[in-house]
Motif scaffolding. Structure first.
Motif, PDB file in Angstrom:
ATOM      1  N   VAL A   1      45.759   6.537  46.398  1.00 37.34           N
ATOM      2  CA  VAL A   1      45.176   7.398  45.369  1.00 37.34           C
ATOM      3  C   VAL A   1      46.206   8.312  44.705  1.00 37.34           C
ATOM      4  O   VAL A   1      45.864   9.114  43.842  1.00 37.34           O
ATOM      5  N   GLY A   2      47.462   8.176  45.108  1.00 33.09           N
ATOM      6  CA  GLY A   2      48.520   8.970  44.493  1.00 33.09           C
ATOM      7  C   GLY A   2      49.875   8.505  44.974  1.00 33.09           C
ATOM      8  O   GLY A   2      49.985   7.812  45.991  1.00 33.09           O
TER       9      GLY A   2
ATOM     10  N   ARG B   1      40.620  11.366  41.299  1.00 33.23           N
ATOM     11  CA  ARG B   1      40.931  12.065  42.551  1.00 33.23           C
ATOM     12  C   ARG B   1      41.700  13.362  42.315  1.00 33.23           C
ATOM     13  O   ARG B   1      42.186  13.980  43.244  1.00 33.23           O
ATOM     14  N   ARG B   2      41.824  13.758  41.065  1.00 32.44           N
ATOM     15  CA  ARG B   2      42.548  14.992  40.754  1.00 32.44           C
ATOM     16  C   ARG B   2      41.754  16.210  41.214  1.00 32.44           C
ATOM     17  O   ARG B   2      40.543  16.173  41.312  1.00 32.44           O
ATOM     18  N   ARG B   3      42.489  17.282  41.474  1.00 29.60           N
ATOM     19  CA  ARG B   3      41.925  18.555  41.926  1.00 29.60           C
ATOM     20  C   ARG B   3      41.252  18.442  43.294  1.00 29.60           C
ATOM     21  O   ARG B   3      40.297  19.145  43.581  1.00 29.60           O
TER      22      ARG B   3
ATOM     23  N   GLY C   1      47.774  15.628  44.865  1.00 33.99           N
ATOM     24  CA  GLY C   1      49.070  15.991  44.292  1.00 33.99           C
ATOM     25  C   GLY C   1      49.785  17.044  45.121  1.00 33.99           C
ATOM     26  O   GLY C   1      51.003  16.971  45.318  1.00 33.99           O
ATOM     27  N   THR C   2      49.042  18.010  45.637  1.00 30.35           N
ATOM     28  CA  THR C   2      49.626  19.055  46.476  1.00 30.35           C
ATOM     29  C   THR C   2      50.224  18.455  47.739  1.00 30.35           C
ATOM     30  O   THR C   2      51.349  18.809  48.139  1.00 30.35           O
ATOM     31  N   ALA C   3      49.507  17.535  48.374  1.00 29.54           N
ATOM     32  CA  ALA C   3      50.015  16.885  49.589  1.00 29.54           C
ATOM     33  C   ALA C   3      51.277  16.073  49.291  1.00 29.54           C
ATOM     34  O   ALA C   3      52.239  16.094  50.070  1.00 29.54           O
ATOM     35  N   LEU C   4      51.288  15.368  48.171  1.00 27.30           N
ATOM     36  CA  LEU C   4      52.460  14.580  47.798  1.00 27.30           C
ATOM     37  C   LEU C   4      53.656  15.479  47.491  1.00 27.30           C
ATOM     38  O   LEU C   4      54.781  15.198  47.918  1.00 27.30           O
ATOM     39  N   LEU C   5      53.433  16.552  46.752  1.00 24.06           N
ATOM     40  CA  LEU C   5      54.519  17.471  46.408  1.00 24.06           C
ATOM     41  C   LEU C   5      55.103  18.109  47.666  1.00 24.06           C
ATOM     42  O   LEU C   5      56.324  18.245  47.795  1.00 24.06           O
TER      43      LEU C   5
ATOM     44  N   PRO D   1      50.074  23.105  34.303  1.00 29.44           N
ATOM     45  CA  PRO D   1      49.365  24.060  35.160  1.00 29.44           C
ATOM     46  C   PRO D   1      49.489  23.738  36.658  1.00 29.44           C
ATOM     47  O   PRO D   1      49.604  24.644  37.475  1.00 29.44           O
ATOM     48  N   PHE D   2      49.498  22.458  37.000  1.00 28.56           N
ATOM     49  CA  PHE D   2      49.671  22.062  38.402  1.00 28.56           C
ATOM     50  C   PHE D   2      51.004  22.570  38.927  1.00 28.56           C
ATOM     51  O   PHE D   2      51.079  23.192  39.990  1.00 28.56           O
TER      52      PHE D   2
END
Length: 159
Positions: A78-79, A102-104, A108-112, A140-141
């Motif tokens: 999913v990312g 699957r955004r928000r 993305g936070t976990a990947l970053l 914004p992310f």
């Protein structure tokens, strides 16, 4: 969505990464960059042969730390994120994308966070990313995660 894990991409993940990255570029940048430029970005960065080749590059080389993927509980990718440390102490996020539906949800936070850990392990003290356009939807992310503008399309933060 229950995020099962973030892991190093395997050869079987190439199609999912290619699809997710192309989908994100088309959805996020068509209005900003125009159809032709988006097509060029997709052709240059999302081709299945390119992604397969990049997954095949051994990890650990500082300039290229590889692809990571986020998978949900049933194993669906999913990312994805790719990065490296091309300059001493400076990490670079080359690509980060999540499935639009699957955004928000923390993908993305976990990947970053995961790519940041790999960069720190290679001596990076800061992290940078270049966005495809001014006013990018991802801005914004990244600002939420402590990135500040270094130029209209380049952002950075301390790790």
């Amino acid at each position: 969505m229950l995020l099962a894990d973030v892991r190093t991409a395997a050869p079987g993940d190439a199609a999912a990464i290619s699809r997710l990255l192309a989908e994100a570029l088309r959805e996020d940048y068509a209005g900003l960059l125009g159809e032709m430029r988006v097509r060029r970005l997709v052709a240059d960065h999302c081709s299945l042969p390119r992604i397969r080749a990049e997954i095949g590059i051994p990890g650990g080389a500082p300039a290229w730390l590889g692809w990571l993927v986020a998978a949900d509980a049933d194993g669906t990718v999913v990312g994805a994120v790719s990065g490296g440390v091309p300059l001493p102490a400076e990490g670079e996020v080359y690509a980060l994308c999540t499935a639009p539906d699957r955004r928000r949800r923390g993908v993305g936070t976990a990947l970053l966070a995961a790519v940041g850990e790999r960069m720190r392990a290679q001596g990076a003290a800061s992290q940078r990313i270049t966005l495809p356009a001014e006013g990018a939807p991802a801005l914004p992310f990244f600002t939420h995660h402590g990135f500040t503008a270094l130029s209209p399309v380049r952002l950075g933060r301390s790790l």
